[in-house]
Design a protein around this motif. Structure first.
Motif, PDB file in Angstrom:
ATOM      1  N   ILE A  82       0.838  -1.198   0.000  1.00  0.00           N
ATOM      2  CA  ILE A  82       0.000   0.000   0.000  1.00  0.00           C
ATOM      3  C   ILE A  82       0.875   1.251   0.000  1.00  0.00           C
ATOM      4  O   ILE A  82       0.526   2.263  -0.606  1.00  0.00           O
ATOM      5  CB  ILE A  82      -1.012  -0.005   1.165  1.00  0.00           C
ATOM      6  N   SER A  88       1.007   4.014  -3.016  1.00  0.00           N
ATOM      7  CA  SER A  88       0.806   5.435  -2.726  1.00  0.00           C
ATOM      8  C   SER A  88       1.936   6.308  -3.255  1.00  0.00           C
ATOM      9  O   SER A  88       1.860   7.523  -3.170  1.00  0.00           O
ATOM     10  CB  SER A  88       0.681   5.639  -1.212  1.00  0.00           C
ATOM     11  N   PRO A 127       3.753   8.269  -5.870  1.00  0.00           N
ATOM     12  CA  PRO A 127       3.632   8.753  -7.250  1.00  0.00           C
ATOM     13  C   PRO A 127       4.864   8.329  -8.038  1.00  0.00           C
ATOM     14  O   PRO A 127       5.980   8.352  -7.502  1.00  0.00           O
ATOM     15  CB  PRO A 127       3.603  10.276  -7.085  1.00  0.00           C
ATOM     16  N   MET A 166     -11.392   5.696  -2.602  1.00  0.00           N
ATOM     17  CA  MET A 166     -10.215   4.952  -3.031  1.00  0.00           C
ATOM     18  C   MET A 166      -9.565   5.596  -4.246  1.00  0.00           C
ATOM     19  O   MET A 166      -8.384   5.392  -4.511  1.00  0.00           O
ATOM     20  CB  MET A 166     -10.589   3.518  -3.351  1.00  0.00           C
ATOM     21  N   ILE A 196      -2.357  11.888  -7.534  1.00  0.00           N
ATOM     22  CA  ILE A 196      -1.094  11.528  -8.195  1.00  0.00           C
ATOM     23  C   ILE A 196      -1.113  11.986  -9.655  1.00  0.00           C
ATOM     24  O   ILE A 196      -0.154  12.569 -10.151  1.00  0.00           O
ATOM     25  CB  ILE A 196      -0.860   9.998  -8.136  1.00  0.00           C
ATOM     26  N   MET A 238       3.230  14.372  -0.522  1.00  0.00           N
ATOM     27  CA  MET A 238       2.369  13.690  -1.483  1.00  0.00           C
ATOM     28  C   MET A 238       2.139  12.251  -1.116  1.00  0.00           C
ATOM     29  O   MET A 238       1.011  11.749  -1.128  1.00  0.00           O
ATOM     30  CB  MET A 238       3.038  13.724  -2.848  1.00  0.00           C
ATOM     31  N   VAL A 239       3.233  11.547  -0.800  1.00  0.00           N
ATOM     32  CA  VAL A 239       3.116  10.122  -0.491  1.00  0.00           C
ATOM     33  C   VAL A 239       2.184   9.930   0.703  1.00  0.00           C
ATOM     34  O   VAL A 239       1.288   9.085   0.679  1.00  0.00           O
ATOM     35  CB  VAL A 239       4.501   9.517  -0.208  1.00  0.00           C
ATOM     36  N   VAL A 267      -1.543  10.649  -0.219  1.00  0.00           N
ATOM     37  CA  VAL A 267      -2.129   9.561  -1.004  1.00  0.00           C
ATOM     38  C   VAL A 267      -2.301   8.319  -0.131  1.00  0.00           C
ATOM     39  O   VAL A 267      -3.326   7.640  -0.176  1.00  0.00           O
ATOM     40  CB  VAL A 267      -1.252   9.250  -2.234  1.00  0.00           C
ATOM     41  N   LEU A 268      -1.279   8.060   0.691  1.00  0.00           N
ATOM     42  CA  LEU A 268      -1.342   6.897   1.579  1.00  0.00           C
ATOM     43  C   LEU A 268      -2.551   6.998   2.502  1.00  0.00           C
ATOM     44  O   LEU A 268      -3.263   6.017   2.727  1.00  0.00           O
ATOM     45  CB  LEU A 268      -0.051   6.809   2.396  1.00  0.00           C
ATOM     46  N   ASN A 272      -5.621   6.088   0.598  1.00  0.00           N
ATOM     47  CA  ASN A 272      -5.634   4.662   0.272  1.00  0.00           C
ATOM     48  C   ASN A 272      -5.954   3.809   1.495  1.00  0.00           C
ATOM     49  O   ASN A 272      -6.702   2.841   1.415  1.00  0.00           O
ATOM     50  CB  ASN A 272      -4.296   4.234  -0.321  1.00  0.00           C
ATOM     51  N   LEU A 273      -5.372   4.167   2.639  1.00  0.00           N
ATOM     52  CA  LEU A 273      -5.633   3.407   3.862  1.00  0.00           C
ATOM     53  C   LEU A 273      -7.100   3.531   4.259  1.00  0.00           C
ATOM     54  O   LEU A 273      -7.753   2.548   4.606  1.00  0.00           O
ATOM     55  CB  LEU A 273      -4.743   3.905   5.008  1.00  0.00           C
ATOM     56  N   ASP A 291      -9.309   1.622   1.773  1.00  0.00           N
ATOM     57  CA  ASP A 291      -9.121   0.199   2.004  1.00  0.00           C
ATOM     58  C   ASP A 291      -9.898  -0.282   3.213  1.00  0.00           C
ATOM     59  O   ASP A 291     -10.573  -1.312   3.172  1.00  0.00           O
ATOM     60  CB  ASP A 291      -7.634  -0.050   2.255  1.00  0.00           C
ATOM     61  N   ARG A 332     -13.665  -0.190   2.719  1.00  0.00           N
ATOM     62  CA  ARG A 332     -14.087  -1.284   1.862  1.00  0.00           C
ATOM     63  C   ARG A 332     -14.106  -2.599   2.628  1.00  0.00           C
ATOM     64  O   ARG A 332     -15.052  -3.371   2.555  1.00  0.00           O
ATOM     65  CB  ARG A 332     -13.132  -1.392   0.677  1.00  0.00           C
ATOM     66  N   ASP A 333     -13.039  -2.841   3.389  1.00  0.00           N
ATOM     67  CA  ASP A 333     -12.969  -4.086   4.157  1.00  0.00           C
ATOM     68  C   ASP A 333     -14.145  -4.217   5.103  1.00  0.00           C
ATOM     69  O   ASP A 333     -14.706  -5.283   5.274  1.00  0.00           O
ATOM     70  CB  ASP A 333     -11.675  -4.128   4.981  1.00  0.00           C
ATOM     71  N   LYS A 355     -13.896  -6.339  -2.557  1.00  0.00           N
ATOM     72  CA  LYS A 355     -12.500  -6.734  -2.360  1.00  0.00           C
ATOM     73  C   LYS A 355     -11.752  -7.025  -3.638  1.00  0.00           C
ATOM     74  O   LYS A 355     -12.027  -7.833  -4.387  1.00  0.00           O
ATOM     75  CB  LYS A 355     -12.415  -7.947  -1.447  1.00  0.00           C
TER      76      LYS A 355
END
Lengths: 271, 338, 309
Positions: free
Chosen positions: A68, A72, A74, C228, C235, C286-287, C290-291, C294-295, C298, C301-302, C309
């Motif tokens: 993950i 993430s 880029p 998500m 990005i 940025m990372v 985005v992380l 995403n977390l 995720d 959704r779970d 899934k």
């Protein structure tokens, strides 16, 4: 429609007809994509299966976290870091296509160009030094391009594998006395690959788009870099031409995926 | 004469450790299976009958644990003390299993032949060619027409009944001593159900194997089982030979189950059904687990769990007041219907 | 109407969510970025220290998103007390990272909201009416899906011209398909259910049926999908800025700040990591951003929709 006759107009950026500019640069992009595809598919599926089998164990959590984080990143940030570490600091993997001395040899008239792929042609010419040089230049972009996508493939493989492992036919296999190794790698994996193949289309799109930014960062003269330069300089003909070209590749890629799909799923073969 | 049982299950307790608490899916089950006989295990969903069968095969999912003190003795060996590898050699070889949904129990990406051959090659010392012949023989035996052709077909190319026949062929390919059939006909049409059960009977006679037939369908049990175990809430409520259970049930739950079957021979105004629903396994009532649905319960039932006691030779009942059920039999032959 | 989910069920899901360490990490990171975005004017005051007003105080910026040029040296200047993340192209990296948070939220939320709304409308029409309308809309969706997103955005920006707003338009035009497909699939499923059939039998207008009965039942997976997608949207936008197609030079945007960095990435001869901070701070921002998405996506959704899934 001139485009249908192969006339895509004049490329201001490439200072030659668009089609010629694209075809001349395509081998660099193809080589990059091909080299990236193998680590992505190999490592992504392998780790996805591992994570699913060790569900909720340490290894699973670890693989998922790395994935993950990878997902993430880029691509241009990751690419800049790769360039900084592996070129600036370690000096291992320089940007560009080839070193200057190698470039001169490759451009000489008696150097055979069969595939137009730098590494393969070098081997055909028996120039192992050029092969190594080309390899050195392609490693950085390949790492960058594959890092993002193995994370994607890993996630798909893991969840697909988890679903399959809960299926009754897996229990049937165990009830037959099939050893656990075969349950996973024969019975479950074959089935888990079916949904993985369906997302391969998205992955091809991603790999192709990825080449644009990565070729810019690593200064590789492929069609991605051509498209990026054309877009910045508002060179419509070149941008449209490259996009058309990418779309054609994509259609071909999807065709291959459909064939693969039939190989993996006997239920599709009939209809 | 005292026979030694082929399989005896003693104090089997299988618990599932879930996020919401410990689910005691099977909680102290005992029964025996003798060579060549058919033991029916009957109960509603959630009674623990399927978990019992998976415990015998040791195929529980990772959350399920067979507790210390449980014993599953098969052919003189305690299956619970075998290594995974030793257990694997028994699965499919000496004990085979068939499942409810032949649609999903066969692997869709391998041909029928490949799947049968796999079992043969795992447990018998033969080459692929012989295994293929044996697979075709098995398909012929379970009544699949054109077995030479069918052997190379994929599961989705067969009908539901044919698939279940293929499953049986796979399960019996190594001539197991014990076949566990978990709801083998539930997913099939009624006419095909009868054919499959008939087939199992014939093959049982031929191979002399024992069968554990697990179902919620009392009718299937009546026609096919020699002896019956009635399960509810992870415990055995009553066990006896099939005749006794159907003619003279002594447990209120069994009585309720039997009265819920429509009968042609007696006029009934309305079909009986057991009041209430199977409680969620995390919240069984204290005392007897059936007490909250029982029509014969007394105060004692809500405090204390009765033991499984022998009320006559070969007839075990887990109820304090089984005499009440007996009395109904004596007063009228029809129960329920109120 | 369908049965509302019982409260206990909801509480059980929340408990599951709070027990998931990666969800907690994601939500905390997100909360952190939200705070930074809200308090940006206090964390990095939008003033130009080079220009003083009549009171001798630094002048406020007209547009706080244009990073003020503090020094005329274009070479990166390493972190110092006043400029904790260093400077690049004469601009303070810390200022850019802080105000860039707002830009990131602005791009991500706007594009996600509009493209999801477009997707919902197209998907609803397609799913509810079916037939040839469905056929046509789904073929169009397929066509849009078959064009590589980044390239499509590049084509559109070359037609519309460069700029952040053009990039956002391009991302909406090529970003609605996922939501449309999901909504359509869900509607096809819900359509056959009793309460919708009952509403239809009562003669309620189509529009109201979609609005009152179907959307509330299908909106949740769409929102999960949208959360998500936030990460990859940000990005892509940054990527376009990095290529020089998006935000103009000097705009407080992480992607265009990294564009500056490109020229300096290789360092000076002899000490190759000289300018590490120029990549590290905007890159990490940025990372982590985005992380966080995403977390969160995720985890949602779970917990709420295991089917996705």
């Amino acid at each position: 429609m001139n485009a249908l006759q192969g006339d895509l107009g004049w490329s201001q950026v490439g200072k030659e007809p668009v089609l010629k500019a694209i075809l001349g640069r395509f081998p660099y992009t193809l080589e990059l994509a091909l080299y990236a595809l193998f680590p992505v598919v190999g490592v992504g599926i392998w780790l996805g299966v591992k994570a699913a089998v060790k569900r909720d164990k340490f290894l699973d959590h670890f693989i998922r976290i790395v994935a993950i984080i990878g997902w993430s990143f880029p691509d241009f940030v990751f690419g800049l870091l790769v360039l900084m570490i592996f070129y600036s600091v370690l000096g291992w993997f320089p940007p560009g296509n080839l070193s200057l001395w190698a470039e001169q040899i490759v451009k000489s008239p008696n150097y055979l160009k069969v595939t137009h792929l730098l590494t393969i042609d070098a081997l055909i010419n028996g120039r192992f030094d050029i092969f190594l040089d080309a390899l050195r230049h392609i490693v950085g972009p390949v790492i960058t391009l594959s890092f993002l996508w193995w994370a994607y493939l890993l996630r798909i493989t893991r969840s697909s594998m988890l679903e399959v492992l809960s299926k009754e036919y897996v229990r049937t296999a165990r009830a037959k006395g099939v050893p656990e190794r075969d349950v996973i790698h024969k019975h479950a994996k074959r089935n888990a690959m079916i949904p993985v193949v369906t997302v391969a289309g998205a992955m091809v799109i991603g790999l192709l788009s990825g080449t644009v930014i990565i070729e810019v960062i690593f200064n590789r003269t492929g069609i991605g870099q051509l498209a990026a330069r054309a877009a910045v300089e508002l060179d419509y003909a070149t941008v449209l031409g490259t996009t058309l070209f990418y779309s054609i590749i994509l259609v071909l890629g999807n065709l291959i995926i459909d064939i693969l799909y039939a190989v993996f799923d006997p239920r599709v073969r009939l209809s | 004469m005292e026979k030694t049982p082929l399989l005896s299950v003693r104090n089997l307790r299988t618990y599932f450790y879930t996020e919401d608490g410990i689910v005691k899916a099977v909680d102290g089950v005992d029964f025996d299976v003798y060579e060549g006989e058919t033991l029916g295990i009957v109960g509603e969903s959630g009674s623990g009958k399927s978990v019992t069968s998976l415990s015998i095969m040791r195929l529980l999912d990772p959350k399920g644990k067979i507790e210390e003190g449980s014993e599953i003795i098969f052919n003189g060996k305690n299956l619970l003390s075998l290594s995974e590898d030793e257990m694997r050699r028994i699965r499919g070889n000496e004990i085979a299993m068939i499942f409810q949904e032949p649609m999903v129990a066969l692997n869709p990406v391998f041909t029928i032949g490949e799947q049968i051959m796999e079992a043969i090659l795992l447990h018998q010392d033969v080459d692929r060619k012989t295994a293929r012949h044996m697979a075709i023989e098995m398909l012929k035996k379970v009544g699949i027409p054109e077995p030479e052709k069918r052997v190379d077909e994929y599961p989705h190319e067969l009908s539901g009944g044919m698939r279940q026949r293929a499953m049986i062929a796979m399960a019996l390919s190594c001539r197991p001593k014990l076949l566990i059939a978990d709801e083998p006909t539930t997913a099939l049409d009624v006419t095909i159900q009868a054919q499959i059960l008939e087939l199992m009977k014939e093959l049982q006679k031929e191979y002399g194997m024992a069968i554990i037939l697990i179902t919620h369908d009392v009718g299937v049990i009546a026609e096919n089982a020699d002896r019956v175990v009635v399960m509810y809430g992870g415990k055995v409520m009553e066990s006896a030979d099939v005749y006794t259970v159907f003619k003279k049930p002594k447990h209120p739950y069994t009585w309720g189950l039997l009265n819920a079957i429509p009968r042609l021979d007696i006029e009934q105004e309305r079909l009986y059904s057991i009041p209430g629903m199977v409680p969620d396994p995390l919240h069984f009532p204290p005392g007897c687990r059936f007490s909250n649905r029982c029509e014969f319960k007394e105060n004692r039932c809500e405090i204390e769990m009765p033991d499984l006691a022998q009320v006559e030779p070969g007839h075990m009942v887990r109820c304090f007041y089984y005499k009440k059920v007996e009395n109904i039999h004596n007063s009228s032959k029809v129960g329920g219907a109120k | 109407m369908s049965e509302p989910k019982p409260r206990s069920e909801f509480r059980r899901m929340m408990r599951k969510l709070l027990r998931n360490p990666s969800a907690i990490l994601g939500f905390s990171l997100l909360a952190f970025f939200v705070l930074v975005a809200i308090f940006a004017p206090y964390i990095a005051e939008p003033v130009n220290p080079q220009m003083l007003d009549e009171n001798g105080k630094p002048m406020r910026l007209d547009n706080p998103y244009i990073m003020p040029v503090i020094t005329w040296s274009s070479e990166p200047i390493p972190p110092s007390k006043e400029h904790p993340f260093g400077m690049i192209q004469g601009r303070d990296i810390f200022y850019g990272v802080v105000w860039g948070t707002r830009t990131a939220f602005y791009i991500g939320l706007t594009v996600t909201l509009i493209s999801t709304a477009v997707g919902i409308v197209i998907g609803s029409i397609s799913g509810y009416y079916g037939g040839w309308i469905d056929e046509i809309l789904m073929r169009i969706t397929d066509v849009f899906l078959s064009i590589p997103f980044l390239l499509a955005a590049m084509v559109l920006t070359t037609i519309l011209g460069n700029g952040l707003d053009k990039v956002m338009i391009a991302m909406v035009v090529f970003g609605w398909m996922g939501a449309a497909r999901l909504i359509r699939a869900n509607i096809l499923q819900v359509k056959e259910e009793q309460f919708v059939l009952a509403a239809k039998a009562l003669g309620i207008k189509d529009f109201f049926i979609i609005l009152r009965h179907i959307l509330p039942n299908t909106i949740f997976p769409v929102l999960i999908q949208a959360s998500m997608r936030m990460g990859s949207l940000v990005i892509t936008a940054a990527g376009l800025s990095f290529l020089g197609l998006g935000a103009p030079l000097g705009y407080a945007d992480w992607g265009s700040m990294l564009n500056f960095t490109r020229n300096w990435i290789l360092g000076t001869s002899g000490s190759s990591m000289t300018y590490w901070y120029a990549v590290f701070y905007p890159g990490m921002a940025m990372v982590l951003f985005v992380l966080a998405w995403n977390l969160v996506g995720d985890a949602l959704r779970d917990v709420f929709d295991p089917r996705l899934k």
